[in-house]
Design a protein around this motif. Structure first.
Motif, short mmCIF file in Angstrom:
data_model
loop_
_atom_site.label_atom_id
_atom_site.label_comp_id
_atom_site.label_asym_id
_atom_site.label_seq_id
_atom_site.Cartn_x
_atom_site.Cartn_y
_atom_site.Cartn_z
N GLU A 1 12.21 21.46 8.21
CA GLU A 1 12.26 20.64 6.97
C GLU A 1 11.69 20.68 5.92
N LYS A 2 10.56 21.38 5.83
CA LYS A 2 9.80 21.69 4.52
C LYS A 2 9.93 22.73 3.96
N HIS B 1 3.00 12.24 -3.55
CA HIS B 1 2.53 11.34 -2.21
C HIS B 1 1.73 11.71 -1.32
N GLU B 2 1.81 12.93 -0.67
CA GLU B 2 0.66 13.34 0.24
C GLU B 2 -0.60 13.37 -0.32
N GLY C 1 3.82 18.71 -8.44
CA GLY C 1 3.58 17.38 -8.15
C GLY C 1 2.12 16.90 -8.61
N HIS D 1 10.48 25.95 1.67
CA HIS D 1 10.59 26.09 0.03
C HIS D 1 10.29 27.48 -0.14
N ARG E 1 12.02 16.89 -5.41
CA ARG E 1 11.69 15.94 -4.12
C ARG E 1 10.74 16.49 -3.53
N ARG E 2 10.87 17.55 -3.37
CA ARG E 2 9.35 18.22 -2.39
C ARG E 2 8.17 18.08 -3.29
N LEU F 1 7.74 15.82 -5.61
CA LEU F 1 7.15 14.29 -5.39
C LEU F 1 6.33 14.09 -3.92
N GLU F 2 7.24 14.50 -3.04
CA GLU F 2 6.61 14.36 -1.68
C GLU F 2 5.22 14.91 -1.63
N PHE F 3 4.92 16.07 -2.40
CA PHE F 3 3.48 16.50 -2.11
C PHE F 3 2.50 15.66 -2.75
#
Length: 201
Positions: free
Chosen positions: A177-178, A63-64, A18, A180, A56-57, A59-61
């Protein structure tokens, strides 16, 4: 034959990184490698980080990172990674090595009058101790020691770890939830190539 030579992983995985869209474009257009992360709190020490098979993880990162002001336009860069000589923390041999190495590491710091780093929370509601300064310092120290002993730039080219992170997936669950699998690439020659994912995720 040394242990790191015996543990060559003849396996290629897909990792996702990400980052900012401009960084992804620079890597792809100019045939550059991603720069290694050298934060004192990185979970697996110095290297280039990827989420194993988890776009997806990644991409989440990204955004974080945007919320932290470190990214302008979140993006995901994919990579084909040959794990090579991999210090895999899903293997008890490696976790036990770290346990032994910690004793030496702590003794050296104590003899030098230096404090032993600690894993810390990033905020008041951080229960995962996201700032892994102890883990990072120990892994970096141990990797350098193994490099010297082996007489090569990278006794282990990659590191791999499974991490539970985040809130419970549902009430009463120990599934997080996260959770990995994280890949840390020390030797960028293990990155066969980068690509821009076309799948919408």
């Amino acid at each position: 034959m040394t242990s790191f030579q015996r543990l060559d992983y003849q396996r290629t995985i897909i990792g996702y990184h990400g980052c900012d869209k401009a960084v992804a474009a620079e890597v792809l257009q100019n045939h550059q490698h991603l720069r290694p992360s050298e934060n004192t709190y990185d979970w697996l020490g110095k290297g280039v980080y990827f989420w194993e098979h988890a776009p997806r993880r990644a991409l989440e990162f990204a955004h974080e990172q945007k919320r932290r002001g470190k990214v302008e336009e979140p993006a995901v860069l994919g990579a084909y990674i040959h794990l090579g000589r991999c210090f895999d923390l899903t293997d008890v041999e490696h976790t036990r090595q770290l346990g032994v190495a910690y004793g030496d590491f702590k003794d050296i710091l104590t003899d030098e009058g230096q404090p032993v780093p600690m894993n810390r929370a990033a905020s008041s509601d951080d229960h995962d101790l996201l700032l892994r300064e102890l883990d990072c310092a120990l892994i970096n120290w141990y990797m350098r020691r193994l490099d010297r002993q082996a007489g090569v730039p990278y006794a282990y080219q990659t590191l791999r770890g499974v991490f539970q992170e985040g809130a419970a997936a549902f009430n009463g669950s120990t599934i997080r939830e996260k959770s990995h699998i994280q890949i840390c690439v020390r030797d960028t020659q293990c990155v066969i190539g980068y690509f821009l994912p076309t799948t919408h995720f």
